[in-house]
Scaffold this active site. Structure first.
Site, PDB file in Angstrom:
ATOM      1  N   LYS A  38      22.695  -1.125  34.484  1.00  0.00           N
ATOM      2  CA  LYS A  38      22.678   0.202  34.534  1.00  0.00           C
ATOM      3  C   LYS A  38      23.502   0.596  35.922  1.00  0.00           C
ATOM      4  O   LYS A  38      24.027   1.651  35.762  1.00  0.00           O
ATOM      5  CB  LYS A  38      21.605   1.115  33.870  1.00  0.00           C
ATOM      6  CG  LYS A  38      21.748   2.378  33.621  1.00  0.00           C
ATOM      7  CD  LYS A  38      20.481   2.975  32.790  1.00  0.00           C
ATOM      8  CE  LYS A  38      19.130   2.968  33.346  1.00  0.00           C
ATOM      9  NZ  LYS A  38      18.938   3.933  34.193  1.00  0.00           N
ATOM     10  N   ARG A 140      12.322  16.625  36.045  1.00  0.00           N
ATOM     11  CA  ARG A 140      12.153  15.712  37.117  1.00  0.00           C
ATOM     12  C   ARG A 140      12.550  16.329  38.381  1.00  0.00           C
ATOM     13  O   ARG A 140      13.490  17.049  38.414  1.00  0.00           O
ATOM     14  CB  ARG A 140      13.100  14.399  36.654  1.00  0.00           C
ATOM     15  CG  ARG A 140      12.493  13.607  35.562  1.00  0.00           C
ATOM     16  CD  ARG A 140      13.218  12.288  35.075  1.00  0.00           C
ATOM     17  NE  ARG A 140      13.294  11.350  35.994  1.00  0.00           N
ATOM     18  CZ  ARG A 140      14.013  10.420  36.101  1.00  0.00           C
ATOM     19  NH1 ARG A 140      14.724  10.102  35.157  1.00  0.00           N
ATOM     20  NH2 ARG A 140      13.975   9.358  36.861  1.00  0.00           N
ATOM     21  N   ASP A 335      11.476  -0.103  37.995  1.00  0.00           N
ATOM     22  CA  ASP A 335      11.529  -0.108  36.509  1.00  0.00           C
ATOM     23  C   ASP A 335      10.630  -1.070  35.473  1.00  0.00           C
ATOM     24  O   ASP A 335      10.892  -0.678  34.089  1.00  0.00           O
ATOM     25  CB  ASP A 335      13.109  -0.093  36.238  1.00  0.00           C
ATOM     26  CG  ASP A 335      13.891   0.937  36.698  1.00  0.00           C
ATOM     27  OD1 ASP A 335      13.011   2.117  37.054  1.00  0.00           O
ATOM     28  OD2 ASP A 335      15.046   1.047  36.967  1.00  0.00           O
ATOM     29  N   LYS A 362       9.510   9.351  36.473  1.00  0.00           N
ATOM     30  CA  LYS A 362      10.597   8.866  35.558  1.00  0.00           C
ATOM     31  C   LYS A 362      10.682   9.532  34.568  1.00  0.00           C
ATOM     32  O   LYS A 362      10.269  10.669  34.286  1.00  0.00           O
ATOM     33  CB  LYS A 362       9.942   7.141  35.458  1.00  0.00           C
ATOM     34  CG  LYS A 362       9.928   6.437  36.750  1.00  0.00           C
ATOM     35  CD  LYS A 362      11.418   6.319  37.310  1.00  0.00           C
ATOM     36  CE  LYS A 362      11.318   5.494  38.727  1.00  0.00           C
ATOM     37  NZ  LYS A 362      12.694   5.603  39.295  1.00  0.00           N
ATOM     38  N   ARG A 366       5.004   7.270  33.185  1.00  0.00           N
ATOM     39  CA  ARG A 366       4.935   5.864  32.786  1.00  0.00           C
ATOM     40  C   ARG A 366       3.517   5.227  32.927  1.00  0.00           C
ATOM     41  O   ARG A 366       3.154   4.439  32.358  1.00  0.00           O
ATOM     42  CB  ARG A 366       6.074   4.990  33.277  1.00  0.00           C
ATOM     43  CG  ARG A 366       7.579   5.321  32.885  1.00  0.00           C
ATOM     44  CD  ARG A 366       8.509   4.405  33.302  1.00  0.00           C
ATOM     45  NE  ARG A 366       9.878   4.515  32.670  1.00  0.00           N
ATOM     46  CZ  ARG A 366      10.799   4.422  33.142  1.00  0.00           C
ATOM     47  NH1 ARG A 366      11.114   3.476  34.229  1.00  0.00           N
ATOM     48  NH2 ARG A 366      12.225   4.442  32.240  1.00  0.00           N
ATOM     49  N   ARG A 408      12.220   2.721  28.465  1.00  0.00           N
ATOM     50  CA  ARG A 408      11.531   1.554  28.764  1.00  0.00           C
ATOM     51  C   ARG A 408      10.135   1.527  28.128  1.00  0.00           C
ATOM     52  O   ARG A 408       9.494   0.388  27.831  1.00  0.00           O
ATOM     53  CB  ARG A 408      11.488   1.331  30.253  1.00  0.00           C
ATOM     54  CG  ARG A 408      12.855   1.430  30.955  1.00  0.00           C
ATOM     55  CD  ARG A 408      12.934   0.908  32.398  1.00  0.00           C
ATOM     56  NE  ARG A 408      13.979   1.131  33.013  1.00  0.00           N
ATOM     57  CZ  ARG A 408      15.231   0.282  33.051  1.00  0.00           C
ATOM     58  NH1 ARG A 408      15.496  -0.553  32.114  1.00  0.00           N
ATOM     59  NH2 ARG A 408      16.403   0.772  33.611  1.00  0.00           N
TER      60      ARG A 408
HETATM   61  C1  S3P Z   1      18.106   3.516  40.326  1.00  0.00           C
HETATM   62  C2  S3P Z   1      17.065   3.825  41.254  1.00  0.00           C
HETATM   63  C3  S3P Z   1      15.614   3.779  40.720  1.00  0.00           C
HETATM   64  C4  S3P Z   1      15.464   3.260  39.307  1.00  0.00           C
HETATM   65  C5  S3P Z   1      16.478   3.994  38.557  1.00  0.00           C
HETATM   66  C6  S3P Z   1      17.963   3.496  38.842  1.00  0.00           C
HETATM   67  C7  S3P Z   1      19.451   3.649  40.692  1.00  0.00           C
HETATM   68  O1  S3P Z   1      15.145   5.198  40.911  1.00  0.00           O
HETATM   69  O2  S3P Z   1      13.960   3.580  38.843  1.00  0.00           O
HETATM   70  O3  S3P Z   1      16.358   3.343  37.100  1.00  0.00           O
HETATM   71  O4  S3P Z   1      20.427   3.101  40.011  1.00  0.00           O
HETATM   72  O5  S3P Z   1      19.873   3.914  41.940  1.00  0.00           O
HETATM   73  P1  S3P Z   1      14.663   5.588  42.114  1.00  0.00           P
HETATM   74  O6  S3P Z   1      15.832   5.798  43.225  1.00  0.00           O
HETATM   75  O7  S3P Z   1      14.102   7.238  41.702  1.00  0.00           O
HETATM   76  O8  S3P Z   1      13.585   4.726  42.695  1.00  0.00           O
END
Ligand code: S3P
Length: 448
Positions: A38, A140, A335, A362, A366, A408
């Site tokens: 992703k 958020r 995650d 998140k 979570r 998730r």
């Molecule tokens: C992500 C960074 C993470 C992760 C999210 C995807 C990214 O978040 O939890 O699912 O693609 O940069 P944070 O930067 O808030 O830790």
């Protein structure tokens, strides 16, 4: 849909997933191809849109989150071919050339889309943008990216002083900064680095611990000058940059593989081979955690694909042991904590997770949701302000639980249900399609 063990029932676009393992027991077998990563999918679409020339993307995740990114950048002039896993073509519009959209940009459920895009929009002078998201995303925190962008000279407005979407952005010529981020967050780091692409000079982000480095890798591949200092957890982009379209191959998402790794590790007699998984060291905290728990996991056929390390992962059942997850390991598995909580319910001893307060902001809280929903199934989990304490070795029993529309959570509860006696009903299970549209199909295949 009916296979005896896994059934789905859909009404008014909400899906209930029913999981009922046979009383004679269940073991999982098979070879699994997981969907594209992703994080890398978002970045490939964004950099492709900003570059000059053509970017081809193989293995793009076709989940709802990257679709939000694709639709936002199409609205701003990038030409993106129909999305599919084989090959997506992005005709970039060129750095600084995004068109001012006439409609609100909708990031849907995707924090990565909104936060990374904010850095790009804020640095496009003379254009005005409005951005929003779904019921979860508008709750958020956005101040974590708005604050450093404002230090660079950005003009952003929103609720509570720009802390929450919907947000309005008047693009500006930004100045480079050295930002000491209070949190290890790849979204914050990437937002600031993307904003720095058009600023003249060095834009640096220093984090308390290293977060995923996909932006740094891909920006380099597209021709930007990027310096990293692993000792100080710093990344620098030197602007103004030029980006040239590239072929990108997206590896399978280790965060999606995590569900099968834990399922294989906790269901007696199981053996699963998960193919083509990205094993970038900034993402493999899940493998380190499961190793600490004495899971039986082998990395096979290790290779490098388009600048990212990849391997096939073989997992076999073994009795897990409790462990403590904390410190710099947390950003490397942030995650995967919901599914690790499921693993911990099957482990011998008490697992402690701390330094993970980020989980509370998140797609859902979570910590709260996993503790409440797994406890409904008979687990013994106490919430900590920044994590959980999980007493292992508790027998899980089927119950009615809910995803809280968090992908998730939906998938973690489905794996917990495989280990429970009786039937579990997971409400709003359609959330899985945010990052893993084929999750239920694969679940059915390996349960046969
Ligand atoms: C992500 C960074 C993470 C992760 C999210 C995807 C990214 O978040 O939890 O699912 O693609 O940069 P944070 O930067 O808030 O830790």
């Amino acid at each position: 849909m009916l296979t005896g063990i896994i059934e789905t029932k859909t009404s008014e676009s909400q899906q209930t997933l029913s999981v009922e393992p046979p009383t004679s027991g269940l073991s999982l077998h098979g070879t699994i191809e997981i969907p594209g990563d992703k994080s890398i999918s978002h970045r490939a679409l964004m950099l492709g849109a900003l570059a000059t020339g053509t970017t081809t993307i193989e293995g793009l995740l076709l989940g709802a989150d990257p679709r939000s990114t694709a639709s936002c950048f199409s609205q701003m002039g990038a030409k993106i071919s129909e999305l599919n896993q084989q090959r997506v073509e992005v005709q970039g519009i060129g750095l600084g050339q995004l068109l001012e959209p006439t409609e609100v940009l909708d990031a849907g459920n995707s924090g990565t889309t909104l936060r990374l895009m904010l850095g790009i929009l804020a640095s496009h002078p003379d254009r005005f943008f409005t951005v929003t998201g779904d019921h979860s995303l508008v709750r958020r925190p956005m101040d974590r990216v708005v604050k450093p962008l404002q230090e660079m000279g950005a003009m952003i407005w929103g609720r509570e002083g720009g802390s929450f979407a919907p947000l309005a952005i008047q693009g500006q010529r930004l100045k480079p900064i050295h930002y000491n981020s209070p949190i290890a967050s790849a979204q914050v780091k990437s937002c600031v680095l993307l904003a720095g692409l058009m600023a003249e000079g060095e834009t640096t982000v220093t984090e308390p611990a290293l977060s995923r480095d996909h932006s740094e890798r891909m920006l380099r591949a597209f021709g930007a000058r990027v310096l990293v200092d692993p000792e100080t957890h710093s990344a620098t982009v030197i602007g103004p940059a030029t980006l040239q379209g590239q072929p990108v191959v997206v590896p399978g998402d280790v965060s999606s593989a995590a569900f099968w790794l834990v399922a294989g590790a906790i269901i007696p007699g199981s053996e699963l081979l998960i193919k083509n998984v990205g094993v970038n060291p900034t993402r493999t905290g899940i493998l380190d955690a499961l190793e600490m728990m004495e899971a039986d996991i082998q990395l096979e056929n290790q290779r490098e694909v388009a600048g990212e390390p990849v391997a096939d992962l073989r997992v076999k059942y073994s009795q897990l042991k409790a462990c403590t997850l904390e410190g710099s390991l947390i950003p490397r598995l942030i995650d995967e904590i919901p599914i690790l909580a499921v693993a911990a319910t099957s482990a011998q001893g008490t697992t402690i997770i701390r330094d993970a307060e980020e989980l509370r902001v998140k797609e859902s809280d979570r910590i709260k949701v996993m503790a409440a929903e797994l406890n409904r199934m008979g687990a013994k989990i106490s919430e900590l302000p920044d994590g959980m304490e999980i007493v292992g070795g508790t027998a899980l029993t089927g119950a009615e639980v809910d995803s809280y529309t968090d992908h998730r959570i939906a998938m973690s509860l489905a794996i917990a249900a495989l280990k429970a006696s009786g039937k579990t009903l997971i409400g709003r299970a359609e959330a899985a399609s945010i990052s893993y549209p084929q999750f239920t199909t694969t679940l059915q295949q390996i349960c046969k």
